[in-house]
Design a protein around this motif. Sequence first.
Motif, PDB file in Angstrom:
ATOM      1  N   GLY B 298      23.794  44.623  16.328  1.00 12.90           N
ATOM      2  CA  GLY B 298      22.829  45.116  15.358  1.00 12.90           C
ATOM      3  C   GLY B 298      23.116  46.585  15.102  1.00 12.90           C
ATOM      4  O   GLY B 298      23.283  47.349  16.044  1.00 12.90           O
ATOM      5  N   GLN B 299      23.183  46.995  13.857  1.00 11.59           N
ATOM      6  CA  GLN B 299      23.508  48.393  13.561  1.00 11.59           C
ATOM      7  C   GLN B 299      22.243  49.240  13.656  1.00 11.59           C
ATOM      8  O   GLN B 299      21.833  49.909  12.703  1.00 11.59           O
ATOM      9  CB  GLN B 299      24.177  48.511  12.190  1.00 11.59           C
ATOM     10  N   ARG B 300      21.620  49.193  14.826  1.00 10.10           N
ATOM     11  CA  ARG B 300      20.445  50.012  15.094  1.00 10.10           C
ATOM     12  C   ARG B 300      20.319  50.146  16.608  1.00 10.10           C
ATOM     13  O   ARG B 300      20.830  49.328  17.364  1.00 10.10           O
ATOM     14  CB  ARG B 300      19.184  49.379  14.518  1.00 10.10           C
ATOM     15  N   GLY B 301      19.631  51.207  17.019  1.00  6.95           N
ATOM     16  CA  GLY B 301      19.432  51.415  18.447  1.00  6.95           C
ATOM     17  C   GLY B 301      17.990  51.774  18.701  1.00  6.95           C
ATOM     18  O   GLY B 301      17.143  51.684  17.809  1.00  6.95           O
ATOM     19  N   ALA B 302      17.709  52.176  19.946  1.00  8.14           N
ATOM     20  CA  ALA B 302      16.328  52.426  20.345  1.00  8.14           C
ATOM     21  C   ALA B 302      15.955  53.890  20.146  1.00  8.14           C
ATOM     22  O   ALA B 302      16.804  54.787  20.241  1.00  8.14           O
ATOM     23  CB  ALA B 302      16.127  52.036  21.806  1.00  8.14           C
ATOM     24  N   PHE B 303      14.673  54.129  19.911  1.00  4.24           N
ATOM     25  CA  PHE B 303      14.219  55.483  19.633  1.00  4.24           C
ATOM     26  C   PHE B 303      14.326  56.395  20.855  1.00  4.24           C
ATOM     27  O   PHE B 303      14.557  57.587  20.727  1.00  4.24           O
ATOM     28  CB  PHE B 303      12.778  55.474  19.105  1.00  4.24           C
TER      29      PHE B 303
END
Lengths: 89, 409
Positions: B298-303
């Motif tokens: 997924g092209q997202r990570g955690a804050f």
Amino acid sequence: MMLIPCPWCGPRNETEFHYGGQADVPYPAEPQELSDVEWARFLFYRANPKGLFSERWNHQAGCRRWFTVRRDTTTNEIFQDDSHEAVTR
Amino acid sequence: MPRTPGADLPDHPDWLWNSPEPKHSYDVVIVGGGGHGLATAYYLAVNHGITNMAVLESGWLAGGNMARNTTIIRSNYLWDESAGLYEHAMKLWEGLEDELDYPLLFSQRGVLNLAHSLQDVRDSKRRVGANRLNGIDAEWLDADQVAEICPILNTSEDLRYPVMGATWQPRAGIAKHDHVAWGFARALDRMGVDLVQNCQVTGFDRIGDRITGVRTTRGDIAAGKVALAAAGSTSVLTDELGLALPIQSHPLQALVSELLEPVHPTVVMSNAVHVYVSQAHKGELVLGAGIDAYNSYGQRGAFHTIERELTAAVELFPMFSRAHVLRTWAGVVDVTPDASAIMGLTPFENLYVNCGWGTGGFKATPGVGWCYAHTIAHDEPHPLNAPFNLDRFATGALVDEHGAAGVAH
């Protein structure tokens, strides 16, 4: 931030956990029998699927126990081990 | 007169390349239209005379990690193998604007790699020595000299992890990533190379262990040679062949602030408190740090990863506390056990692999193109990428850049 279901403590924030990578990688039964290539496989090679992945997590800031979940590596949907039912996102 | 951020930048260009239908057959097919794929195609054409070639991209050109990196270019790696490859890339960067006749906004504003502990200091000095022996510009600076180069950096002693000094590579810097891709793409289009977008490779055609083509969402394409340059998606491709690779795909996040007046004169990287910061030509502060811990496509990570990196940034640059995060994003990076790339031949005839660049592939772009093109054209690695073969994981000849490269991975 993922909510990860610890089997003993319930769902907790990802920051409480340590990641352990692919599940079910047994230590070789006869390590001295392995060729260099086979030893490299055990040391360095892990599955890298796009989709469902069985993986280890350690509840480092909680009960400190290891457990396995299955997670979709594209959506981060988490399934309890051996279950197809989504328990959390 | 207040300076309008970005006013001195070139206008956004018209279309620089065509979008042809794929042909049924090519001499070489490159899988992945990012920086590495485009640079490889470029040097295959220019150095080796191969132009019956297609670059296949599953999305839009240079929209993967080439659009998501923090554009830092440096060559101050510890080990000889890495120094050779990255310094070769650096020399190519230094002539690339002329070579491509296109503005890349390559700015050699230098890089500071900060040391925050006595061990950092020892490791840094060792790396400076190694760099110099390899002909790479490197200096050790104490905290006062660091403050001279980057006055906005907090070099006081009251930090939790004070800046005890830094290594300095003056020839390092940044370039505008989009322009790099566009420069290569324009040159390739003019030489008749097909850049095919929205064309996902779904499998391979083979006779035994010889690869004869690729299957794609836009039809089957025969190919004399197939070269992979697909970064975080490489395992998805090689799984089709049952070819295992020692790479794990992770999200790597980056972020930018709003456009600010030029305040940051160089590139600052800190391994220990872990953040790297530069300021883009347009004015955004560009920040990055480490990967998110888990495997992901997924092209997202955690804050919380971003929060940690901003904490480090504000500690080092107190004036950034008033800046705002404008955008965050993630790319999917393929990380190897020794934090070095895999580049060379595969067990399959006519199939070549370039992957495992993890968090540091952008800076290597022209060097990768040069060496990978040689590997493909001669069916034999270039001397500079020979150490980065797949066999090293069995022979034990690892190029262990974990912690040695001036940045944590």
